[in-house]
Each structure stands twice: as C-alpha cells, then as structure tokens.
Design an enzyme around this catalytic site. Sequence first.
Site, PDB file in Angstrom:
ATOM      1  N   LEU A  60       0.564  -1.416  43.619  1.00 19.56           N
ATOM      2  CA  LEU A  60       1.082  -1.227  42.253  1.00 19.56           C
ATOM      3  C   LEU A  60       0.516  -2.324  41.361  1.00 19.56           C
ATOM      4  CD1 LEU A  60       3.229   0.219  40.352  1.00 19.56           C
ATOM      5  CD2 LEU A  60       4.722  -1.665  40.942  1.00 19.56           C
ATOM      6  N   ILE A  61      -0.153  -1.923  40.282  1.00 18.46           N
ATOM      7  CA  ILE A  61      -0.772  -2.903  39.377  1.00 18.46           C
ATOM      8  C   ILE A  61      -0.186  -2.734  37.975  1.00 18.46           C
ATOM      9  CG2 ILE A  61      -2.967  -3.832  38.509  1.00 18.46           C
ATOM     10  CD1 ILE A  61      -4.386  -2.149  40.675  1.00 18.46           C
ATOM     11  N   ILE A  90      -8.949  -6.592  33.218  1.00 20.03           N
ATOM     12  CA  ILE A  90      -8.964  -6.866  34.660  1.00 20.03           C
ATOM     13  C   ILE A  90      -8.156  -5.817  35.421  1.00 20.03           C
ATOM     14  CG2 ILE A  90      -8.299  -8.557  36.421  1.00 20.03           C
ATOM     15  CD1 ILE A  90      -8.652 -10.745  34.184  1.00 20.03           C
ATOM     16  N   TYR A 143       1.040 -20.509  26.264  1.00 21.10           N
ATOM     17  CA  TYR A 143       0.397 -19.638  27.257  1.00 21.10           C
ATOM     18  C   TYR A 143       0.226 -20.397  28.582  1.00 21.10           C
ATOM     19  CZ  TYR A 143      -3.216 -16.856  29.574  1.00 21.10           C
ATOM     20  OH  TYR A 143      -3.933 -16.120  30.500  1.00 21.10           O
ATOM     21  N   CYS A 189      -2.782  -1.825  33.290  1.00 17.55           N
ATOM     22  CA  CYS A 189      -4.076  -1.226  33.665  1.00 17.55           C
ATOM     23  C   CYS A 189      -4.770  -0.477  32.534  1.00 17.55           C
ATOM     24  CB  CYS A 189      -3.896  -0.264  34.840  1.00 17.55           C
ATOM     25  SG  CYS A 189      -3.449  -1.097  36.360  1.00 17.55           S
ATOM     26  N   SER A 190      -4.289  -0.590  31.285  1.00 19.08           N
ATOM     27  CA  SER A 190      -4.950   0.176  30.226  1.00 19.08           C
ATOM     28  C   SER A 190      -6.272  -0.469  29.822  1.00 19.08           C
ATOM     29  CB  SER A 190      -4.038   0.312  28.996  1.00 19.08           C
ATOM     30  OG  SER A 190      -3.703  -0.958  28.497  1.00 19.08           O
TER      31      SER A 190
HETATM   32  P1  NAD Z   1      -6.141  -7.375  28.519  1.00 17.70           P
HETATM   33  O1  NAD Z   1      -5.478  -7.673  27.222  1.00 17.70           O
HETATM   34  O2  NAD Z   1      -7.278  -6.417  28.543  1.00 17.70           O
HETATM   35  O3  NAD Z   1      -5.073  -6.882  29.605  1.00 17.70           O
HETATM   36  C1  NAD Z   1      -3.722  -7.228  29.599  1.00 17.70           C
HETATM   37  C2  NAD Z   1      -2.922  -5.973  29.830  1.00 17.70           C
HETATM   38  O4  NAD Z   1      -1.526  -6.262  29.902  1.00 17.70           O
HETATM   39  C3  NAD Z   1      -3.132  -4.987  28.690  1.00 17.70           C
HETATM   40  O5  NAD Z   1      -3.486  -3.744  29.231  1.00 17.70           O
HETATM   41  C4  NAD Z   1      -1.775  -4.949  28.024  1.00 17.70           C
HETATM   42  O6  NAD Z   1      -1.468  -3.705  27.438  1.00 17.70           O
HETATM   43  C5  NAD Z   1      -0.865  -5.256  29.198  1.00 17.70           C
HETATM   44  N1  NAD Z   1       0.491  -5.626  28.798  1.00 17.70           N
HETATM   45  C6  NAD Z   1       0.889  -6.516  27.851  1.00 17.70           C
HETATM   46  N2  NAD Z   1       2.230  -6.525  27.767  1.00 17.70           N
HETATM   47  C7  NAD Z   1       2.693  -5.623  28.672  1.00 17.70           C
HETATM   48  C8  NAD Z   1       3.977  -5.179  29.065  1.00 17.70           C
HETATM   49  N3  NAD Z   1       5.085  -5.635  28.476  1.00 17.70           N
HETATM   50  N4  NAD Z   1       4.070  -4.252  30.066  1.00 17.70           N
HETATM   51  C9  NAD Z   1       2.973  -3.775  30.658  1.00 17.70           C
HETATM   52  N5  NAD Z   1       1.715  -4.141  30.315  1.00 17.70           N
HETATM   53  C10 NAD Z   1       1.594  -5.051  29.336  1.00 17.70           C
HETATM   54  O7  NAD Z   1      -6.606  -8.779  29.082  1.00 17.70           O
HETATM   55  P2  NAD Z   1      -7.031  -9.244  30.567  1.00 17.70           P
HETATM   56  O8  NAD Z   1      -7.946 -10.365  30.360  1.00 17.70           O
HETATM   57  O9  NAD Z   1      -7.458  -8.105  31.412  1.00 17.70           O
HETATM   58  O10 NAD Z   1      -5.637  -9.835  31.102  1.00 17.70           O
HETATM   59  C11 NAD Z   1      -5.102  -9.556  32.371  1.00 17.70           C
HETATM   60  C12 NAD Z   1      -4.473 -10.807  32.944  1.00 17.70           C
HETATM   61  O11 NAD Z   1      -5.494 -11.780  33.127  1.00 17.70           O
HETATM   62  C13 NAD Z   1      -3.413 -11.449  32.041  1.00 17.70           C
HETATM   63  O12 NAD Z   1      -2.310 -11.841  32.840  1.00 17.70           O
HETATM   64  C14 NAD Z   1      -4.123 -12.682  31.500  1.00 17.70           C
HETATM   65  O13 NAD Z   1      -3.199 -13.715  31.206  1.00 17.70           O
HETATM   66  C15 NAD Z   1      -5.023 -13.028  32.659  1.00 17.70           C
HETATM   67  N6  NAD Z   1      -6.188 -13.868  32.313  1.00 17.70           N
HETATM   68  C16 NAD Z   1      -7.069 -13.479  31.333  1.00 17.70           C
HETATM   69  C17 NAD Z   1      -8.133 -14.315  31.019  1.00 17.70           C
HETATM   70  C18 NAD Z   1      -9.107 -13.962  29.929  1.00 17.70           C
HETATM   71  O14 NAD Z   1      -9.829 -14.850  29.486  1.00 17.70           O
HETATM   72  N7  NAD Z   1      -9.205 -12.713  29.511  1.00 17.70           N
HETATM   73  C19 NAD Z   1      -8.306 -15.510  31.707  1.00 17.70           C
HETATM   74  C20 NAD Z   1      -7.421 -15.868  32.713  1.00 17.70           C
HETATM   75  C21 NAD Z   1      -6.359 -15.029  33.000  1.00 17.70           C
END
Ligand code: NAD
Length: 308
Positions: free
Chosen positions: A5-6, A13, A152, A9-10
């Site tokens: 379960l992830i 990562i 953050y 995912c929209s």
């Molecule tokens: P992203 O914004 O593409 O993905 C984050 C996802 O979380 C989005 O799909 C968003 O809709 C979803 N989300 C937000 N609030 C939510 C909620 N209440 N319920 C369900 N889904 C929700 O960005 P990403 O970079 O893929 O981020 C994924 C993870 O990686 C996050 O936890 C982020 O903190 C972490 N991260 C990102 C980076 C970066 O530089 N992009 C670096 C380190 C860690």
Amino acid sequence: ARTVLISGCSSGIGLELAVQLARDPGQRYQVVATMRDLGKKGTLEAAAGEALGQTLTVAQLDVCSDESVAQCLRCIQGGEVDVLVNNAGVGLVGPLEGLSLAAMQKVFDTNFFGAVRLVKAVLPGMKRRRQGHIVVVSSVMGLQGVVFNEVYAASKFAMEGFFESLAVQLLQFNIFISLVEPGPVATEFEGKLLEQVSTAEFPGTDADTLNYFRNLYLPASRELFHSVGQSPQDVAKVIVKVIGSARPPLRRQTNTRYTPLIALKAMDPSGSLYVQTSHRLLFRWPRLLNLGLRCLACSCFRTPVWPQ
Ligand code: NAD
C-alpha cells in the site's frame, strides 16, 4: 504476492514506485496505489499500462482522514497489508516569521500524523501475522536542518524519531522499518513550493531575512535541484531494492552527494561543524554550493571550511 500500500501516488516518487513494483518481473507484488484525489489518476493509469487491474489497483486515500484510511483498508482483500509505504508529503519553505501556524500544522498533519495514522491502522494485522515492512519516504532533511525549511525538516525529524523508536519494538514481531532519505528530487514538489513562494508575502519578515531568502536561498536551492537532483525513477529504484531486501536497512540515503554533509553531524557531536559549514556554504560561497557538496570530503575545501 505481497500486498503493498503506497500513499500519494498521483505524482512523483509514489507514482514511479507504484509502477516499478507493479511491473516487477517476478510479479512479487500486488500494488494498491492510493491518492487523495482520484480525479488525478490518469497519469498513473497511463504509466501503469498493462499492469493496471492486474498487479496494480488505484484507491482513494487521504492520509489526513481516519475515515478515508478505514475505507481504503476495507477495500483491500483480507485487509492485509504486507508492505506500507508512507510517501505522501507536503513541503513548506520561507522565513518563519511570515508563515502561519495553520500552514505549519498542515505539514505535520500530512507528513508526520498522516504516516502515524496509517501505521496505527496496519500494525495490528502485521503483528498478528508476525511479518511486515513499513517504508517511510523521509528526506536528508530528516537528518540535517536546512535553512528556511525549519518546519518541513522538523516534520521529517519527527518521522525519524518516531520510526527509529518503533523499529526497536517491532523487531520482536519480525516487522521491519526503513527510512529512505532522498536529497533533492525533480518532482512536482519543488514546483509546488516555488509557486507557494512566488505568491507569498511573508508578512512581518524583516528586509534582511527576505533578502537572504529571495536572493541567496532561492537561487541556491534551484541550482541544487538542477545540479545534484535525482529523478523520481532513480529514487523509486532504491525503494524497490529496499522492499525486495531480505534484511531491510533502517536507513537508506539515495544520493551519495549528501553523505559528506550529513557525516559532519556525526563527526562533531557539538553540532557546530554542521551549522557553520551550512552557513558558510549559503552565506559566503553560494555559487560554490554545488561544488561544495561535491568537494566537502576533500581536504582542499575542508581547510577553509573547518571552524577553528
Ligand atoms: P509530489 O508532490 O509529486 O508527491 C507528493 C504526493 O503526496 C502528491 O501526490 C500529493 O498529492 C500527495 N499528498 C499530499 N497530501 C496528501 C494527503 N493528505 N493524502 C494523500 N496524499 C497526499 O512530490 P514527491 O517529491 O514525489 O514527494 C514524495 C515524498 O518524497 C514526500 O514525502 C516528500 O517529502 C519526499 N521527498 C521529496 C523530495 C523532493 O525533493 N522532491 C526530497 C526528499 C523527500
């Protein structure tokens, strides 16, 4: 097959990870790819291709809602989750004085309590079955404080503390915890943040701080994303390995460029080495930030950086 379960995912990562696991050549995984807003499932479905409806199903899940979590788990066959990936997360950047408490609480509600809510829901089943793996998408900002990212980073530090504590108990139940710590990743995450920042006024912030933020931090941050940033595919690949491992690690960084900076904390328990180095990189040699990360471990750079 193991049910994975992830959350979130929209995009980014989460989306990449869902697709890579669903396309596992050995078909070891049944992926439940969840997102808050099912209206955004098009990109994931297109990327999943033939895996859709076979090894990948899409489900609604808002990590900030008890009801949504319960509803989602009811839809999983047997309600059993073998691998939980806490990926959903939001960022917040800017001078502290100009950010509202409500915005800060939203970060904790999503990043920290969102993960805790999911863990509470799947843990009883994992304990009963004496098996499970909880993966957490943390960040290098869960290991080191980063200027203008206080809240953050605090939310990721909170996750690190919570899951490290839990890992001790869970070994007893054959349940593993893995905190994955990416550096900058080129996803919508950065775009969303920059959008927030471009419209935000940061009321009550003094001119010096605003100047540091806009003219030093923002260009340096953009530069870092483009120079040392990873792709979501690369980060997902690391997570796939972690999930496939027989003895999953508690921590796994994805970007070797960050290892020296993080090592500074371990090298100097007083903490000043890390704080001074970060300060110098941003405030004295912002144009050298990228080079600095590359060379931190090298002695020619170390001499002027080392606090006397
Ligand atoms: P992203 O914004 O593409 O993905 C984050 C996802 O979380 C989005 O799909 C968003 O809709 C979803 N989300 C937000 N609030 C939510 C909620 N209440 N319920 C369900 N889904 C929700 O960005 P990403 O970079 O893929 O981020 C994924 C993870 O990686 C996050 O936890 C982020 O903190 C972490 N991260 C990102 C980076 C970066 O530089 N992009 C670096 C380190 C860690």
